[in-house]
Design an enzyme around this catalytic site. Structure first.
Site, PDB file in Angstrom:
ATOM      1  CB  SER A 155      -0.434  -1.578  -0.305  1.00 26.14           C
ATOM      2  OG  SER A 155       0.260  -2.503   0.682  1.00 26.14           O
ATOM      3  CD  GLU A 208      -4.285   4.721  -3.393  1.00 20.87           C
ATOM      4  OE1 GLU A 208      -3.695   5.768  -3.149  1.00 20.87           O
ATOM      5  OE2 GLU A 208      -3.812   3.725  -3.305  1.00 20.87           O
ATOM      6  CG  ASN A 251       1.353   3.762  -0.018  1.00 22.24           C
ATOM      7  OD1 ASN A 251       1.140   4.001   0.785  1.00 22.24           O
ATOM      8  ND2 ASN A 251       0.895   1.590  -0.104  1.00 22.24           N
TER       9      ASN A 251
END
Length: 314
Positions: A149, A182, A220
């Site tokens: 991430s 994603e 993020n």
């Protein structure tokens, strides 16, 4: 005329070969490295949608715990999905579990897989060592993907000789519930690889979005600076954390305020991400560390999982 015909045949043959090499890979067999919350969730949704799955972790104990968690999650899904037909629900759970095998030796099981998804510790060195090793054993067609991430996909891909078959595949927690995936493309990732991963994500019942290899990708990159700005707003004394949370819930329609979300995600996770970004770009004002966040993490007040973060929990 014969010359023209031969030239035409050669041209068609050449185009067919190029087209074949550019064909998308239909992903049927998936190897998931990491039996934690994310890895187990990825294994579950893949198995539940007709894929055969190999789940890998370091010990049999971890894998047994992962399977137990997957079974419990599947039974919750089945209870809702097959509310009027419990028998069909039991069959769904059994069929899905039978599609998941486990192993403690990643190198020995990747030779026939279509996709390797890594969901291990957020440590670049550890990820590089893993992929460098697997690169030697995996089939030429196998796509490698990382669920990171916060780390650059390019930095992870560089440990392999298959940069064109390497991408990010970032799922969200809890994986069985969250629809978004994603798909992150590095400068070396082939379009065939991206399309194969988009198709795979759709086959899982997810909604894929694509993004270049930029820090934090889409979610993020927008979310973490927002959380950090909320912390700075509070640190300056401009507003209380309670009022900031209320303002964002009632004014922006968010289900959680930023401090509630910080505690839910884990303060250590947020700190890890912002520290990594700060190291990459120390001058970026969005990536500046936070004194209060650092203090809470140092005191092991990490949020809901430890009983205290920006708020206290019973």
């Amino acid at each position: 005329m014969a010359f023209v015909t031969r030239q035409f045949v050669r041209s068609v043959s050449s185009s067919s070969t190029a087209s074949a090499s550019a064909k998308k890979i239909i992903i049927k067999h998936v190897t998931v490295i990491g039996g934690g919350l994310m890895g187990a969730g990825i294994a579950q949704v893949a198995a539940a949608t007709g894929h055969t799955v190999m789940l890998v972790d370091q010990t049999e104990d971890i894998l047994a715990k992962s399977r137990k968690g997957i079974e419990e999650s599947l039974r919750k899904v089945a209870k809702k999905k097959f509310a009027e037909n419990p028998k069909a629900g039991d069959e769904f759970v059994e069929k899905t579990l039978n599609s998941i095998s486990t192993s403690t030796d990643a190198a020995s099981v990747v030779h026939s897989t279509d996709l390797v998804v890594e969901a291990i510790v957020e440590n670049l060195k550890v990820k590089n060592e893993l992929f460098k090793r697997l690169d030697k054993f995996a089939s030429e067609h196998t796509i490698f993907a990382s669920n990171t991430s916060s780390l650059h996909i390019t930095d992870i891909a560089n440990a392999t000789t298959r940069q064109d078959r390497f991408a990010g595949l970032h799922f969200f927690n809890p994986v069985p519930m969250m629809k978004l995936v994603e798909v992150i493309k590095t400068p070396m990732t082939s379009q065939k690889t991206v399309e194969s991963l988009i198709d795979f994500s759709k086959a899982l019942g997810k909604h894929p979005v694509s993004c270049k290899d930029t820090p934090g990708f889409i979610v993020n990159r927008l979310l973490v600076p927002y959380l950090m700005e909320a912390i700075r707003l509070h640190e300056r004394g401009d507003a209380s954390k309670e009022d900031i949370d209320t303002a964002m819930k009632l004014g922006a329609g968010y289900p959680m305020g930023p401090f509630e979300l910080l505690d839910y995600v884990g303060l250590d996770t947020t700190k890890f991400i912002i520290d990594g970004w700060h190291e990459m770009d120390a001058k970026n004002p969005l990536f500046q560390p936070s004194p209060s966040l650092n203090k809470l993490v140092a005191e092991n007040k990490l949020g809901k999982k430890t009983g205290e973060g920006y708020y206290k929990y019973k």
